[in-house]
Structure formats: C-alpha cells, structure tokens
Scaffold this motif. Structure first.
Motif, mmCIF file in Angstrom:
data_model
loop_
_atom_site.group_PDB
_atom_site.id
_atom_site.type_symbol
_atom_site.label_atom_id
_atom_site.label_comp_id
_atom_site.label_asym_id
_atom_site.label_seq_id
_atom_site.Cartn_x
_atom_site.Cartn_y
_atom_site.Cartn_z
ATOM 1 N N THR A 34 0.827 -1.205 0.000
ATOM 2 C CA THR A 34 0.000 0.000 0.000
ATOM 3 C C THR A 34 0.862 1.256 0.000
ATOM 4 O O THR A 34 0.597 2.208 -0.740
ATOM 5 C CB THR A 34 -0.927 0.008 1.227
ATOM 6 O OG1 THR A 34 -1.722 -1.178 1.203
ATOM 7 C CG2 THR A 34 -1.826 1.222 1.233
ATOM 8 N N LEU A 35 1.901 1.273 0.822
ATOM 9 C CA LEU A 35 2.777 2.448 0.878
ATOM 10 C C LEU A 35 3.505 2.674 -0.441
ATOM 11 O O LEU A 35 3.581 3.805 -0.933
ATOM 12 C CB LEU A 35 3.790 2.297 2.017
ATOM 13 C CG LEU A 35 3.228 2.371 3.435
ATOM 14 C CD1 LEU A 35 4.324 2.075 4.449
ATOM 15 C CD2 LEU A 35 2.619 3.741 3.689
ATOM 16 N N LEU A 36 4.047 1.624 -1.018
ATOM 17 C CA LEU A 36 4.785 1.763 -2.275
ATOM 18 C C LEU A 36 3.861 2.164 -3.422
ATOM 19 O O LEU A 36 4.219 2.985 -4.265
ATOM 20 C CB LEU A 36 5.525 0.471 -2.606
ATOM 21 C CG LEU A 36 6.673 0.100 -1.672
ATOM 22 C CD1 LEU A 36 7.236 -1.270 -2.033
ATOM 23 C CD2 LEU A 36 7.760 1.155 -1.731
ATOM 24 N N THR A 37 2.673 1.619 -3.457
ATOM 25 C CA THR A 37 1.736 1.951 -4.524
ATOM 26 C C THR A 37 1.267 3.386 -4.402
ATOM 27 O O THR A 37 1.167 4.102 -5.402
ATOM 28 C CB THR A 37 0.523 1.000 -4.483
ATOM 29 O OG1 THR A 37 0.994 -0.336 -4.596
ATOM 30 C CG2 THR A 37 -0.431 1.292 -5.608
ATOM 31 N N SER A 38 0.987 3.843 -3.197
ATOM 32 C CA SER A 38 0.518 5.215 -3.036
ATOM 33 C C SER A 38 1.611 6.212 -3.417
ATOM 34 O O SER A 38 1.330 7.259 -3.986
ATOM 35 C CB SER A 38 0.035 5.464 -1.613
ATOM 36 O OG SER A 38 1.115 5.376 -0.700
ATOM 37 N N ASN A 39 2.887 5.893 -3.139
ATOM 38 C CA ASN A 39 3.985 6.776 -3.539
ATOM 39 C C ASN A 39 4.089 6.865 -5.053
ATOM 40 O O ASN A 39 4.285 7.936 -5.613
ATOM 41 C CB ASN A 39 5.307 6.289 -2.955
ATOM 42 C CG ASN A 39 5.425 6.575 -1.477
ATOM 43 O OD1 ASN A 39 4.715 7.415 -0.948
ATOM 44 N ND2 ASN A 39 6.318 5.869 -0.811
#
Length: 109
Positions: free
Chosen positions: A27-32
């Motif tokens: 989730t963190l990598l995709t949102s970035n």
C-alpha cells in the motif's frame, strides 16, 4: 501430535504476519508511485516539470519519414537474406521471384 500442532500454529501466525506486513508495504509503495504519476496534482500545486510540446515541423516530419523508410529497407533486406538462407538450407531454391513490397507497389502503379 504436539509437533504438528506447533507447526500448524507457527505456519498460520507467520502467514498472517507476512500478509499484514506485505499489505502495508504494498500500500505504501503503490501510493507513492501514484502520487508521482498523477499529472493533475502537479498542475494544481505548481510543482513538477512543465512539458514543452512543440508542433511538428515539415522538416521533422520529413526526417522521420526518411528514417522510417531506411529502417523498412533494412528490414526488407534482412527478410530477403533469411529467406535466401532458408531456401538453400532446405535444399530447394525458390522457383518464383521474390519481390519486396516497394517493388510490388511500383509494379502495381
């Protein structure tokens, strides 16, 4: 039996822990990545690079056309070479004349 129960419990705990950690990281990598690739946000906030898109000129169009024609000619030569090599490998020379698409187009005119 207690050995198997310990293995099963550890396996389930590890799968849950790995799923939670993997979900959070994903989730963190995709949102970035989404924030970096959204063009609307840059235009509104004034951040980011401005794209300088120029309309194509006659010279650039002509240069592109010539470049494409050269590449097509190279591809036709490579196809003819491979066709010739394959016909000699198979032990039978081609009986018909091989004509590239440019020669055929000129004949059809």
């Amino acid at each position: 039996m207690s050995n198997r129960d310990g293995f099963t419990g550890g396996f389930i705990a590890g799968a849950l822990f790995g799923g939670i950690v993997g979900g959070i990281l994903g989730t963190l990598l995709t949102s970035n990545r989404l924030q970096e690739s959204l063009p609307g946000d840059d235009a509104l906030s004034g951040k980011g690079k401005k794209r300088n898109l120029k309309p194509p000129t006659e010279q650039s169009i002509e240069a592109s056309r010539r470049g494409l024609e050269d590449k097509i000619a190279q591809l036709n030569e490579a196809i003819d070479d491979v066709r010739e090599q394959l016909s000699t490998v198979n032990g039978r020379p081609e009986e018909r004349e091989v004509v590239g698409w440019e020669e055929q187009a000129q004949r059809d005119r």
